[in-house]
Write an enzyme that holds these catalytic residues in place. Structure first.
Site, PDB file in Angstrom:
ATOM      1  N   ARG A 109       0.955  -1.420  -0.075  1.00 39.78           N
ATOM      2  CA  ARG A 109      -0.162  -0.021   0.280  1.00 39.78           C
ATOM      3  C   ARG A 109       0.892   1.347  -0.111  1.00 39.78           C
ATOM      4  O   ARG A 109       0.327   2.322  -0.481  1.00 39.78           O
ATOM      5  CB  ARG A 109      -0.876   0.154   1.399  1.00 39.78           C
ATOM      6  CG  ARG A 109      -2.161  -0.780   1.183  1.00 39.78           C
ATOM      7  CD  ARG A 109      -2.677  -0.863   2.501  1.00 39.78           C
ATOM      8  NE  ARG A 109      -3.978  -1.953   2.500  1.00 39.78           N
ATOM      9  CZ  ARG A 109      -5.100  -1.336   2.632  1.00 39.78           C
ATOM     10  NH1 ARG A 109      -5.350  -0.310   2.248  1.00 39.78           N
ATOM     11  NH2 ARG A 109      -6.209  -2.159   2.446  1.00 39.78           N
TER      12      ARG A 109
ATOM     13  N   LYS B 264       4.099 -19.651   5.704  1.00 36.08           N
ATOM     14  CA  LYS B 264       3.197 -20.065   6.640  1.00 36.08           C
ATOM     15  C   LYS B 264       2.711 -18.851   7.697  1.00 36.08           C
ATOM     16  O   LYS B 264       3.421 -17.998   7.557  1.00 36.08           O
ATOM     17  CB  LYS B 264       4.179 -21.178   7.632  1.00 36.08           C
ATOM     18  CG  LYS B 264       5.163 -20.416   8.559  1.00 36.08           C
ATOM     19  CD  LYS B 264       5.685 -21.472   9.523  1.00 36.08           C
ATOM     20  CE  LYS B 264       5.019 -20.725  10.918  1.00 36.08           C
ATOM     21  NZ  LYS B 264       5.973 -19.815  11.458  1.00 36.08           N
TER      22      LYS B 264
ATOM     23  N   HIS C  50      10.817 -22.602   6.141  1.00 30.13           N
ATOM     24  CA  HIS C  50      11.821 -22.485   5.632  1.00 30.13           C
ATOM     25  C   HIS C  50      12.803 -23.250   6.456  1.00 30.13           C
ATOM     26  O   HIS C  50      14.023 -23.544   6.226  1.00 30.13           O
ATOM     27  CB  HIS C  50      12.401 -20.879   6.179  1.00 30.13           C
ATOM     28  CG  HIS C  50      12.502 -20.599   7.721  1.00 30.13           C
ATOM     29  ND1 HIS C  50      11.323 -20.523   8.771  1.00 30.13           N
ATOM     30  CD2 HIS C  50      13.476 -20.521   8.517  1.00 30.13           C
ATOM     31  CE1 HIS C  50      11.795 -20.358   9.864  1.00 30.13           C
ATOM     32  NE2 HIS C  50      13.252 -20.501   9.904  1.00 30.13           N
TER      33      HIS C  50
ATOM     34  N   LYS D 213      16.954 -25.234   5.391  1.00 31.51           N
ATOM     35  CA  LYS D 213      18.143 -25.196   6.248  1.00 31.51           C
ATOM     36  C   LYS D 213      18.987 -26.347   5.734  1.00 31.51           C
ATOM     37  O   LYS D 213      18.654 -27.329   5.561  1.00 31.51           O
ATOM     38  CB  LYS D 213      17.777 -25.183   7.679  1.00 31.51           C
ATOM     39  CG  LYS D 213      17.329 -24.022   8.194  1.00 31.51           C
ATOM     40  CD  LYS D 213      16.810 -24.231   9.829  1.00 31.51           C
ATOM     41  CE  LYS D 213      16.176 -23.065  10.325  1.00 31.51           C
ATOM     42  NZ  LYS D 213      16.853 -21.903  10.873  1.00 31.51           N
TER      43      LYS D 213
ATOM     44  N   GLU E 201      14.096 -21.344  21.883  1.00 30.27           N
ATOM     45  CA  GLU E 201      14.822 -19.950  21.516  1.00 30.27           C
ATOM     46  C   GLU E 201      14.801 -19.191  22.420  1.00 30.27           C
ATOM     47  O   GLU E 201      14.080 -19.513  23.679  1.00 30.27           O
ATOM     48  CB  GLU E 201      13.660 -19.179  20.547  1.00 30.27           C
ATOM     49  CG  GLU E 201      13.334 -19.966  19.043  1.00 30.27           C
ATOM     50  CD  GLU E 201      12.431 -19.309  18.404  1.00 30.27           C
ATOM     51  OE1 GLU E 201      12.818 -18.476  17.522  1.00 30.27           O
ATOM     52  OE2 GLU E 201      11.072 -19.408  18.497  1.00 30.27           O
TER      53      GLU E 201
ATOM     54  N   ASP F  10       2.900 -21.805  15.606  1.00 33.66           N
ATOM     55  CA  ASP F  10       4.032 -21.228  15.077  1.00 33.66           C
ATOM     56  C   ASP F  10       5.244 -22.071  14.597  1.00 33.66           C
ATOM     57  O   ASP F  10       5.791 -21.949  13.688  1.00 33.66           O
ATOM     58  CB  ASP F  10       4.451 -20.091  16.080  1.00 33.66           C
ATOM     59  CG  ASP F  10       5.592 -19.102  15.452  1.00 33.66           C
ATOM     60  OD1 ASP F  10       5.490 -18.663  14.355  1.00 33.66           O
ATOM     61  OD2 ASP F  10       6.501 -19.084  16.214  1.00 33.66           O
TER      62      ASP F  10
ATOM     63  N   HIS G 127       7.423 -26.439  11.440  1.00 35.09           N
ATOM     64  CA  HIS G 127       8.773 -26.631  11.483  1.00 35.09           C
ATOM     65  C   HIS G 127       9.211 -28.058  12.411  1.00 35.09           C
ATOM     66  O   HIS G 127      10.079 -28.981  11.648  1.00 35.09           O
ATOM     67  CB  HIS G 127       9.722 -25.771  12.371  1.00 35.09           C
ATOM     68  CG  HIS G 127       9.523 -24.480  11.654  1.00 35.09           C
ATOM     69  ND1 HIS G 127       9.161 -24.046  10.478  1.00 35.09           N
ATOM     70  CD2 HIS G 127       9.206 -22.950  12.085  1.00 35.09           C
ATOM     71  CE1 HIS G 127       9.121 -22.781  10.100  1.00 35.09           C
ATOM     72  NE2 HIS G 127       9.189 -22.133  11.210  1.00 35.09           N
TER      73      HIS G 127
ATOM     74  N   LYS H 261       9.786 -20.074  23.595  1.00 36.70           N
ATOM     75  CA  LYS H 261      10.300 -18.708  23.598  1.00 36.70           C
ATOM     76  C   LYS H 261      11.007 -18.673  24.763  1.00 36.70           C
ATOM     77  O   LYS H 261      10.262 -18.988  26.000  1.00 36.70           O
ATOM     78  CB  LYS H 261       9.366 -17.915  23.058  1.00 36.70           C
ATOM     79  CG  LYS H 261       9.095 -18.023  21.568  1.00 36.70           C
ATOM     80  CD  LYS H 261       9.037 -16.793  20.639  1.00 36.70           C
ATOM     81  CE  LYS H 261       8.442 -16.875  19.470  1.00 36.70           C
ATOM     82  NZ  LYS H 261       9.544 -16.986  18.368  1.00 36.70           N
TER      83      LYS H 261
HETATM   84  C1  BG6 Z   1       9.574 -18.768  12.400  1.00 39.07           C
HETATM   85  C2  BG6 Z   1       8.435 -18.360  13.488  1.00 39.07           C
HETATM   86  O1  BG6 Z   1       8.589 -19.560  11.227  1.00 39.07           O
HETATM   87  O2  BG6 Z   1      10.458 -19.480  12.723  1.00 39.07           O
HETATM   88  C3  BG6 Z   1       9.429 -17.567  14.638  1.00 39.07           C
HETATM   89  O3  BG6 Z   1       7.397 -17.657  13.148  1.00 39.07           O
HETATM   90  C4  BG6 Z   1      10.576 -18.482  14.948  1.00 39.07           C
HETATM   91  O4  BG6 Z   1       8.498 -17.272  15.839  1.00 39.07           O
HETATM   92  C5  BG6 Z   1      11.357 -18.739  13.894  1.00 39.07           C
HETATM   93  O5  BG6 Z   1      11.264 -17.711  15.755  1.00 39.07           O
HETATM   94  C6  BG6 Z   1      12.528 -19.613  14.245  1.00 39.07           C
HETATM   95  O6  BG6 Z   1      13.388 -19.784  12.984  1.00 39.07           O
HETATM   96  P1  BG6 Z   1      14.665 -20.138  13.231  1.00 39.07           P
HETATM   97  O7  BG6 Z   1      15.424 -20.317  11.759  1.00 39.07           O
HETATM   98  O8  BG6 Z   1      15.474 -18.832  13.748  1.00 39.07           O
HETATM   99  O9  BG6 Z   1      14.938 -21.209  14.040  1.00 39.07           O
END
Ligand code: BG6
Length: 535
Positions: free
Chosen positions: A64, A175, A205, A209, A243, A262, A267, A367
């Site tokens: 936008r 996602k 993602h 990796k 994390e 999440d 993942h 987290k």
């Molecule tokens: C993302 C999540 O998909 O992956 C985040 O939305 C998370 O909350 C992140 O922090 C972790 O990715 P990585 O590559 O740092 O392990």
């Protein structure tokens, strides 16, 4: 191309011609957003300087915000120099890369915006030689996915490509793919109304990796591990995605998601699939994706009556992380002070198939934990005879490993693989010590590790969906997690729905920032006589 050279690009050696991207125009929706700045543009620039993009391409940002092409180029230059991890922005290459960057402001819910995009794409086809190949990257809020896909189809920009049709449209979706099973099915049906499955690239993602890709190589390019990768030898498997960061600026998104949506639903489930799958019959995208899906389908569904013995949730309170005092989740920006969102989740899963029957798979992600670490630990069974118990038992117990054989695949940081085993300590008596044999990527290969986004963007440009989530995988994963989310939405944290073992017995917040999550997560393993690895 970044540098015209007569020497073959070593990164492309062995890659067949058809595995190199054709000319394309990449349209980024949400071009003013964080993901574009932090990940997409740095990855595209890295591909460019490594000479992995075709000679003719264009990147068209849209959002936008009103901006000219030049303002967009300046903003992206700033992002690339700020967020590129290991590729320095170099003036000459940036200037030539930036010639392929364009921007058009527009409201992605409004059909008129697509007329402008369509006109610009036509112009780019002749001015930049993009050959009408269009890839639409949805880097927006998930609430815009349905309107964008619908408008792309209405405007004719997205269509089901017939075999041998010269130009292709593809869509890349980030996602979360839906919020639960029903919304993910709805999103999928809208995607499938507009495109064929092979034109849809759902990014997880983790699959991009390097260390995650190595799981398959480790298992199937060696012959010594696979024979012991079974219930006869494996006691249990632990998958950790820990994390240290909190929710940062993403309060509103995270309030809706929580750790279970999440991290776990996508993942960690991909990691379970890779570690537990059967060898695929070939490396073609569908064979590998078929095997990953089969794992999910074999996971025992949660039983509503015993769910609390199989899943634990948590939320961080205040505490110290890496020496800094941090606030509790409920005090984070744009988070409800009464929030019951899970910032930690731990599950116990069983895969009811021939290979894994009876082997618990423990998953945890959270987290504000003590350390950032993502790993898969394969804990092997104890030796059948306690031959050394008398002499070395105490030493082994001291090493917290009466059961010494564990193979750890470290995804991050310090990526590598280690194997732990018992050895005799030198000396006149037999004292047993557990030692570790360690392989580290960083020291073993002198080369840089491409980011997950580099690999995934490149694959989407090439048209290789192997490292993307297929629709049936996403659905199978939601099918598994949905009953748990449903259960948690109906019971307050601290209240269990049944009598007997009640793991979810404390209200939120139930773990201190900087710890390893709620005590209940340790009880989850203790129920089966196991304990989490100390990391
Ligand atoms: C993302 C999540 O998909 O992956 C985040 O939305 C998370 O909350 C992140 O922090 C972790 O990715 P990585 O590559 O740092 O392990």
């Amino acid at each position: 191309m970044a540098q015209s050279t007569m020497v073959e690009n070593p990164l492309l050696v062995g890659l067949p011609e058809e595995k190199r991207p054709e000319p394309f125009a990449l349209v980024i929706f949400g071009a003013h957003g964080d993901l574009t700045k932090r990940k997409l543009l740095p990855a595209l620039y890295a591909l460019y300087v490594q000479d992995l993009l075709p000679e003719s391409f264009a990147i068209l940002g849209t959002s936008r915000t009103q901006m000219s092409d030049d303002q967009f180029r300046d903003a992206m230059r700033e992002s690339v120099s700020k967020y590129s991890e290991d590729i320095e922005l170099e003036k000459a290459s940036w200037d030539s890369f930036a010639k392929s960057l364009f921007y058009r402001a527009g409201d992605s819910t409004d059909l008129d915006a697509y007329k402008l995009l369509s006109k610009t794409l036509d112009e780019l086809k002749s001015s930049r030689g993009t050959m009408g190949n269009h890839i639409f990257y949805l880097s927006t809020s998930p609430s815009l996915y349905v309107p964008i896909i619908t408008r792309l189809a209405e405007s004719g920009l997205a269509f089901k490509r017939k075999i041998n049709e010269p130009a292709w449209p593809r869509v890349v979706v980030e996602k979360p793919f839906g919020h639960n099973l029903s919304s993910s099915i709805e999103l999928d049906s809208i995607l499938h109304d507009a495109l064929r499955e092979h034109q849809i690239y759902r990014i997880d993602h983790y699959l991009g990796k390097e260390t995650v890709q190595n799981i398959m190589c480790f298992r199937f390019a060696n012959s010594i591990f696979e024979p012991i990768w079974t219930r006869e030898f494996v006691d249990h498997i632990q998958i950790t995605g820990a994390e240290t960061i909190g929710v940062e600026e993403r309060g509103p998104y995270y309030e809706e998601a929580g750790a279970s949506r999440d991290m776990i639903q996508n993942h960690l489930m991909q990691l379970v699939a890779l570690v537990a799958m059967e060898p695929p019959i070939s490396l073609d995208p569908e064979s590998t994706r078929d095997e990953r899906v089969k794992v999910l389908k074999a996971i025992r569904p949660f039983d509503p009556d015993t769910i609390d013995d199989f899943a634990v949730r948590g939320q961080y309170g205040e505490g110290f992380v890496l020496g800094n005092r941090v606030k509790r989740y409920r005090d984070e920006d744009r988070v409800s002070p009464e929030s019951n969102t899970d910032t930690f989740a731990a599950l116990k899963l069983f895969i009811d198939n021939w290979r894994w029957a009876g082997v618990p798979f423990y998953l945890r992600s959270g987290k504000r934990l003590a350390k950032r670490v993502t790993e898969i630990a394969i804990q092997f069974r104890k030796p059948p005879q306690k031959l050394f118990e008398e002499m070395g038992g105490a030493a082994l117990r001291l090493a917290k490993s009466e059961n010494p054989n564990v193979l750890v695949m470290r995804i991050q940081p310090d990526d590598g693989i280690s194997l732990r085993f018992a050895t005799k300590q030198p000396g006149p008596t037999t004292q047993i010590r557990a030692l570790t044999m360690d392989f580290r990527y960083g020291t073993a290969f002198g080369s840089r590790t491409p980011s997950a986004y580099e690999r995934l963007i490149l694959d989407s440009l090439i048209g290789d969906p192997s490292l993307f989530a297929r629709s049936d995988f996403v659905e199978a994963s939601w099918r598994l997690i949905d009953p748990l989310l449903e259960h948690w939405s109906k019971t307050m944290p601290g209240k269990s729905s049944r009598h007997g073992t009640q793991l979810n017995h404390r209200p939120f917040p139930n773990y201190e920032s900087g710890s390893w999550g709620p005590a209940e997560s340790h009880e989850l393993l203790a129920l089966c006589g196991h304990e989490w690895r100390e990391l």
